[in-house]
Design a protein around this motif. Structure first.
Motif, PDB file in Angstrom:
ATOM      1  N   ILE A   1       0.886  -1.159   0.000  1.00 35.80           N
ATOM      2  CA  ILE A   1       0.000   0.000   0.000  1.00 35.80           C
ATOM      3  C   ILE A   1       0.926   1.212   0.000  1.00 35.80           C
ATOM      4  CG2 ILE A   1      -1.797   1.248   1.238  1.00 35.80           C
ATOM      5  CD1 ILE A   1      -2.527  -1.451   2.558  1.00 35.80           C
TER       6      ILE A   1
ATOM      7  N   LYS B   1       3.998   3.181  -0.360  1.00 31.95           N
ATOM      8  CA  LYS B   1       5.387   2.710  -0.395  1.00 31.95           C
ATOM      9  C   LYS B   1       5.661   1.671   0.679  1.00 31.95           C
ATOM     10  CE  LYS B   1       7.103   6.859  -2.501  1.00 31.95           C
ATOM     11  NZ  LYS B   1       7.726   8.157  -2.303  1.00 31.95           N
ATOM     12  N   ASN B   2       4.592   1.171   1.278  1.00 35.79           N
ATOM     13  CA  ASN B   2       4.762   0.160   2.329  1.00 35.79           C
ATOM     14  C   ASN B   2       4.622  -1.225   1.729  1.00 35.79           C
ATOM     15  OD1 ASN B   2       4.361   2.058   4.861  1.00 35.79           O
ATOM     16  ND2 ASN B   2       2.747   2.555   3.396  1.00 35.79           N
TER      17      ASN B   2
ATOM     18  N   TRP C   1       4.402  -5.030   3.004  1.00 42.11           N
ATOM     19  CA  TRP C   1       4.241  -5.846   4.209  1.00 42.11           C
ATOM     20  C   TRP C   1       4.311  -7.312   3.853  1.00 42.11           C
ATOM     21  CZ3 TRP C   1       3.957  -3.179   8.697  1.00 42.11           C
ATOM     22  CH2 TRP C   1       3.505  -1.851   8.660  1.00 42.11           C
ATOM     23  N   MET C   2       4.890  -8.086   4.737  1.00 39.35           N
ATOM     24  CA  MET C   2       4.865  -9.528   4.558  1.00 39.35           C
ATOM     25  C   MET C   2       4.058 -10.145   5.693  1.00 39.35           C
ATOM     26  SD  MET C   2       7.763 -12.412   4.538  1.00 39.35           S
ATOM     27  CE  MET C   2       7.237 -13.013   6.128  1.00 39.35           C
ATOM     28  N   TYR C   3       3.229 -11.095   5.349  1.00 34.28           N
ATOM     29  CA  TYR C   3       2.382 -11.719   6.367  1.00 34.28           C
ATOM     30  C   TYR C   3       2.646 -13.219   6.412  1.00 34.28           C
ATOM     31  CZ  TYR C   3      -1.773 -13.269   8.871  1.00 34.28           C
ATOM     32  OH  TYR C   3      -2.617 -13.839   9.785  1.00 34.28           O
TER      33      TYR C   3
ATOM     34  N   LYS D   1       1.837 -12.574  12.197  1.00 30.54           N
ATOM     35  CA  LYS D   1       2.539 -11.281  12.296  1.00 30.54           C
ATOM     36  C   LYS D   1       2.767 -10.663  10.908  1.00 30.54           C
ATOM     37  CE  LYS D   1       3.672 -11.307  16.822  1.00 30.54           C
ATOM     38  NZ  LYS D   1       2.969 -12.492  17.300  1.00 30.54           N
ATOM     39  N   TRP D   2       2.705  -9.338  10.912  1.00 32.20           N
ATOM     40  CA  TRP D   2       3.035  -8.565   9.717  1.00 32.20           C
ATOM     41  C   TRP D   2       4.417  -7.970   9.907  1.00 32.20           C
ATOM     42  CZ3 TRP D   2       0.081  -8.207   5.380  1.00 32.20           C
ATOM     43  CH2 TRP D   2      -1.234  -8.634   5.465  1.00 32.20           C
ATOM     44  N   GLU D   3       5.206  -8.009   8.853  1.00 34.06           N
ATOM     45  CA  GLU D   3       6.530  -7.400   8.948  1.00 34.06           C
ATOM     46  C   GLU D   3       6.715  -6.432   7.791  1.00 34.06           C
ATOM     47  OE1 GLU D   3       9.468 -10.454   9.103  1.00 34.06           O
ATOM     48  OE2 GLU D   3       8.846 -11.116  11.089  1.00 34.06           O
ATOM     49  N   ARG D   4       7.292  -5.276   8.119  1.00 42.00           N
ATOM     50  CA  ARG D   4       7.543  -4.272   7.083  1.00 42.00           C
ATOM     51  C   ARG D   4       8.777  -4.686   6.281  1.00 42.00           C
ATOM     52  NH1 ARG D   4       6.059   0.955   6.435  1.00 42.00           N
ATOM     53  NH2 ARG D   4       5.047   1.175   8.459  1.00 42.00           N
ATOM     54  N   ARG D   5       8.668  -4.695   4.985  1.00 41.26           N
ATOM     55  CA  ARG D   5       9.778  -5.064   4.122  1.00 41.26           C
ATOM     56  C   ARG D   5      10.091  -3.947   3.140  1.00 41.26           C
ATOM     57  NH1 ARG D   5      11.063 -10.536   4.881  1.00 41.26           N
ATOM     58  NH2 ARG D   5      10.535 -10.809   7.060  1.00 41.26           N
TER      59      ARG D   5
ATOM     60  N   GLU E   1      12.894  -6.608  -1.294  1.00 42.76           N
ATOM     61  CA  GLU E   1      12.505  -7.918  -0.753  1.00 42.76           C
ATOM     62  C   GLU E   1      12.516  -8.980  -1.844  1.00 42.76           C
ATOM     63  OE1 GLU E   1      11.915  -8.967   2.199  1.00 42.76           O
ATOM     64  OE2 GLU E   1      10.690 -10.768   1.977  1.00 42.76           O
ATOM     65  N   ARG E   2      13.162 -10.086  -1.564  1.00 46.72           N
ATOM     66  CA  ARG E   2      13.154 -11.228  -2.493  1.00 46.72           C
ATOM     67  C   ARG E   2      11.879 -12.009  -2.194  1.00 46.72           C
ATOM     68  NH1 ARG E   2      18.540 -13.438  -3.603  1.00 46.72           N
ATOM     69  NH2 ARG E   2      17.648 -15.415  -2.966  1.00 46.72           N
TER      70      ARG E   2
ATOM     71  N   GLY F   1       9.356 -14.447  -1.414  1.00 47.99           N
ATOM     72  CA  GLY F   1       9.440 -15.854  -1.028  1.00 47.99           C
ATOM     73  C   GLY F   1      10.863 -16.390  -1.027  1.00 47.99           C
ATOM     74  N   GLY F   2      11.835 -15.485  -0.906  1.00 47.89           N
ATOM     75  CA  GLY F   2      13.237 -15.916  -0.886  1.00 47.89           C
ATOM     76  C   GLY F   2      13.787 -16.195  -2.280  1.00 47.89           C
TER      77      GLY F   2
END
Lengths: 277, 694
Positions: A113, A115-116, A118-120, A126-130, A134-135, A137-138
């Motif tokens: 959303i 420039k944010n 988020w990974m869930y 938990k939500w984490e700001r990325r 960010e790669r 799924g790795g």
């Protein structure tokens, strides 16, 4: 050699030279693989126009949903494979990826959303700001591979030259991200097919000039959008090669596209949390 | 015969007295060499023992076992590339443990594995909002009200700060939009409607307001997964600092106290702590570039305090700061910046003030004892895995609190470790293969990719397709999601069953010889049981750290060798000069019947006596030095020395071996250096003495 033969050869030579100097048609009837000679150089205006066209035709005025397969191969590691669905609402620049398979990955997702990013992870809730880097799924894929960059709006442009990429005549451009714009890397180089204006190759560079990754787009498809009343384009297949860990490579393959309106509240944390229950 | 040798000893002693200068020089050299060998020999042994304790009692054990299929060498504290080596894994730890426990002298075997996880905390506002979101999810009304009011106060503070940045406002662009969002979040309408749609309000705050705070605090956490009870029982330096032990059969996490204090603590507090440690060690802030840098950057961290203060705390603190700093007009941001302008003269007072007046109002630790934290790691299957785990406390290795090695690992139960390490199971491999086949993706290698992709044959640049609607959820949704429950227990027997990456073996008798014997016995027993494991000593297992002991000893040997070489040269030169000075005397002795052997013996006896006396005094000197430092304790000046000393002070001990080795070496080299002068003297002919006389 007979005079007739000499005349034929001369005509052929003149003909091919003339053909090489003629700008390629904007929308050729056939793939540009036939355009063996390099494309004519682009003016700054033309270059911007092409980039704006690329940006525009990859975006829908309505919603966008696609199912994708993502494969990651890394040296000395197990191959990773995902089935995911991604959602876009281009008007408000919202974006969501939801992993469907394998079973252990189902329910994980990324939500952007503004420039944010988020990974869930539903297993922890938990939500984490990325970051944009960010790669996903790795893998070597990033959000830009599912939600295209805005080349014309967010970058400054320099024309590098008319080149060939395999059998295709391409324009080679160098783009630098503008202050405040979102992009994983500050400098990118693009190879744009002269015939179709599709991006065939993109290289991402760090500010230091180090090449980080190369992506190829060998297949493009277009689909009619009811909301936009025209076709929108998407890269059907993306081949990403890690330039730091040279053995690592990722393939993204779009399986299906659906342009029907999405649920209004889909780009919210609450929606993803609900779906991943 | 006896008279002859008695006379020889008498002459030798007389000569030592007569040639006092030479005797003093040679004696001093021998004194110095013996003293140094005794002193440094004892010191290196103490360091060696200290280092051994540091490593063996803080995770390595006396021996380590890992898979024989290891691709890399085991390096518990990381290798030269600062990465974790691939040492394979022991799929059936129980089988290995059973065989190893049956080997004589084995006290215990502790399973373990080391890995990294990401603990992403976002920024201060992210943490508050995540906590508020959780409270909303849980329907915890009192907590919702408390968190909501706090967020409201912080948003107001952020807006006040941002609206004061006039240059950025005049620059326009995104900042003006952000400012407008911040303004909206300060208005009563926003908060009056907060409860009507809490999730929508949270989305707004998370996506529009939180990014205004730029500090992100993501941390890579290195952890050692183990049987926590066995670990505590067998590594006797383990000491719980805060909180409680992880209950038996429960999942749990123990932060290393040093890591907790130096990496997780509130940034401002930990910079202040670091400066205090620096000053406590007798250094000044102003005179040290690194400390100055920390001090200078500290002022810019004031927002980390400001954005944690609720409304009441802010008002109270502003009043207190105005009085303390005697600045009646300044606002809170200015006052905080002023407070953080520390120097050598005001540091102690401001440090105390910070902890007394500010610390109670801020979150000193983003993760508190009792919290549940998500740990995310990339598993060996290639996929990421997140696990919720409860933090039960902090621990340290006693005596190694300041050492980097003492801060190397956080601890987690082995069951959680196995989840984060997760191997690819046959079922998952089959699932991935089915997905690959479903997708039809063909592999394209880097080499020749352009030719393959853009040769023209298979390239499709404008294929028109028809959008097909699809339902990604089908009838069954996305399936059952397995939740990570931090409170979930496990059967303690599970610790034995299953995978371990490596295991520490602790011995009853830990002498070097006993270690070597145990290593061979375990190797033989595991080989006989066809267990495919490798056994290594702690020095090898500790990687570069383990090599330090070898390097330290090597350095001592080089120093001693050089010292003895100098002694040989000096003694040799002194004796040669003395021989030249005594040509007449030796010639006369030869003239009256002294044999060459007799003359040579005279020189050897002189050196022997000198060596005994000076060496003896050297031993006294060396032993006195050791006894002194044993009583006082040699202080460790830095983290590395703390590791070498296995504590804040080293108490070296001298043994008979040190004395005998020093005396033997000194005597040997002293006598060696006398051989040439003795031979030279024995070659003097009577006629030479007479010629000199003439």
């Amino acid at each position: 050699m007979s005079t007739a033969m000499k005349t034929c050869l001369a005509l052929l030579f003149v003909g091919s030279t003339a053909f090489a100097q003629t700008p390629p048609p904007a929308v050729p009837a056939a793939p540009s693989a036939v355009a063996a000679a390099p494309a004519a150089p682009l003016s700054a205006e033309k270059m911007k126009e092409i980039l704006a066209r690329i940006d525009d035709r990859q975006r829908n005025t309505g919603d966008y949903k696609a199912k994708a397969f993502i494969e990651q191969r890394e040296k000395n590691k197990q191959d990773v494979f995902y089935e995911a669905v991604f959602y876009r609402r281009d008007i408000s620049e919202q974006f969501l990826i939801l992993f469907l398979a394998p079973r252990t990955e189902a329910g994980k997702g990324y939500l952007r959303i503004d420039k944010n990013l988020w990974m869930y992870d539903p297993s922890t809730g938990k939500w984490e700001r990325r970051t944009e880097r960010e790669r996903i799924g790795g893998t070597n894929s990033r959000s830009q591979d599912f939600d295209p960059l805005n080349y014309a709006r967010d970058f400054t442009h320099v024309y590098v030259g008319a080149e060939r990429l395999g059998a295709f005549a391409v324009h080679h451009l160098k783009l630098r991200v503008k202050d405040g714009a979102k992009a994983p890397d500050p400098v990118i180089e693009l190879w744009v097919d002269a015939a179709t204006d599709n991006v065939l190759k993109q290289q991402d560079y760090a500010l230091s000039g180090r090449l980080l990754r190369t992506a190829y787009y060998p297949k493009w498809e277009k689909v009619f959008s009811e909301s936009k009343k025209t076709e929108i384009y998407y890269a059907k297949e993306i081949r990403i090669f890690d330039e730091v860990e040279k053995q690592n490579r990722t393939t993204v393959l779009i399986d299906k596209v659906d342009l029907r309106p999405l649920e209004p509240n889909i780009f919210t944390k609450a929606w993803l949390e609900f779906k991943s229950r | 015969m006896n008279d002859k040798w008695t006379l020889l000893w008498q002459i030798a002693l007389r000569n030592l007295r007569a040639h006092r200068r030479k005797s003093l020089i040679v004696g001093f050299i021998l004194f110095l060499a013996t003293g140094i060998i005794v002193f440094f020999g004892a010191l290196v042994d103490a360091v060696d023992a200290g280092m051994t304790r540091s490593v063996t009692q803080s995770a390595a054990g006396h021996l380590q076992i890992h898979s024989a299929d290891a691709k890399d060498k085991l390096a518990l504290y990381g290798d030269e590339f600062a990465s974790m080596p691939d040492i394979g894994l022991m799929l059936d730890f129980a089988a290995v443990a059973k065989v190893v426990r049956a080997v004589p002298n084995v006290k215990a075997i502790v399973p373990m594995g080391i890995d990294f996880a990401m603990s992403s905390q976002g920024n201060e506002m992210d943490r508050w909002l995540a906590s508020l979101r959780q409270a909303v999810r849980d329907g915890d009304e009192p907590k919702i009200v408390e968190r909501r009011d706090h967020v409201r106060a912080v948003v107001k503070r952020m807006y006040d700060e941002l609206s004061g940045a006039k240059e950025m406002v005049s620059a326009g662009g995104d900042f003006v939009k952000q400012l407008a969002d911040a303004k909206r979040a300060t208005e009563p309408e926003f908060w009056n409607t907060f409860d009507a749609d809490r999730l929508a309000a949270l989305e707004f705050l998370e996506n529009k307001i939180s990014p205004l705070e730029t500090h992100l605090s993501d941390a890579w956490v290195q952890f050692l997964g183990t049987d926590l009870d066995a670990f505590e029982a067998n590594f006797d330096r383990f000491k719980l600092v805060e909180g409680t032990r992880v209950p038996k059969g429960k999942r749990g996490f123990l932060f290393n106290h040093g890591f907790y204090e130096e990496y997780l603590k509130h940034r401002v507090a930990r910079v202040l702590d670091a400066l205090k440690r620096h000053r406590d060690e007798g250094h000044s802030i102003d005179d040290d570039a690194e400390a100055r840098g920390k001090r200078d950057r500290l002022v810019g961290q004031y927002r980390r305090v400001l954005y944690q203060l609720d409304l009441a705390a802010g008002v109270k603190l502003e009043a207190e700061l105005r009085t303390y700093l005697a600045q009646n007009e300044a606002d809170l941001p200015t006052l905080l910046q002023e407070l953080l302008k520390v120097n050598d003269s005001n540091f102690d007072e401001r440090y105390a003030w910070f902890y007394e007046h500010i610390a109670p109002h801020i979150e000193l630790y983003p993760v508190k004892i009792g919290d549940v934290i998500p740990l995310q790691a990339y598993t060996r299957s290639g996929y990421s895995k997140s696990v919720n785990v409860k933090v039960y406390g902090t621990y340290t290795f006693e005596g190694l609190e300041k050492s980097d090695i003492g801060k190397a690992f956080n601890l987690v139960d082995l069951i959680t470790f196995r989840e984060l390490y997760a191997l690819m199971t046959p079922e998952r491999m089959a699932e991935v293969q089915a997905l690959r086949e479903k997708s039809g993706i063909k592999d394209v290698k880097r080499e020749g990719a352009e030719a393959e992709l853009f040769g023209g044959g298979d390239t499709e640049l404008e294929k028109t397709v028809v959008a097909r609607g699809f339902d990604e959820f089908g009838e069954g949704g996305i399936g059952k999601i397995s939740r990570s429950d931090a409170e979930e227990g496990f059967d303690p027997a599970e610790l034995e069953r299953g995978v371990a990456i490596n295991a520490a073996v602790l011995l009853h008798d830990a002498s070097t010889e006993a270690q070597a014997t145990a290593l061979l016995a375990i190797e033989a027993a595991t080989k006989a049981a066809d267990l495919n494991v490798k056994v290594v000593g702690w020095q090898e297992a500790a990687g570069m750290v383990g090599q330090l002991a070898v390097v330290a000893r090597l350095i001592l040997y080089v120093i001693v060798f050089l010292l003895l070489l100098v002694a040989v040269v000096v003694i040799n030169n002194s004796m040669v000069i003395a021989t030249m000075e005594r040509v007449k005397e030796i010639g006369t002795m030869r003239a009256i019947g002294a044999s060459r052997r007799y003359i040579a013996s005279l020189f050897v006896i002189e050196t022997f006596v000198l060596g005994l006396v000076a060496g003896g005094l050297g031993v006294v000197g060396g032993v006195t030095g050791i006894v002194f430092w044993q009583a006082v304790g040699l202080p460790a000046q830095n983290a590395f020395m703390t590791f070498l000393f296995s504590g804040p002070r080293l108490h070296p001990d001298v043994s008979l071996t040190h004395i005998l080795v020093a005396l033997t070496l000194t005597m040997f080299f002293a006598l060696l250096s006398t051989l040439y002068p003795a031979w030279l003297a024995s070659r003097i002919r009577p006629v030479t003495a007479m010629a000199e006389d003439g």
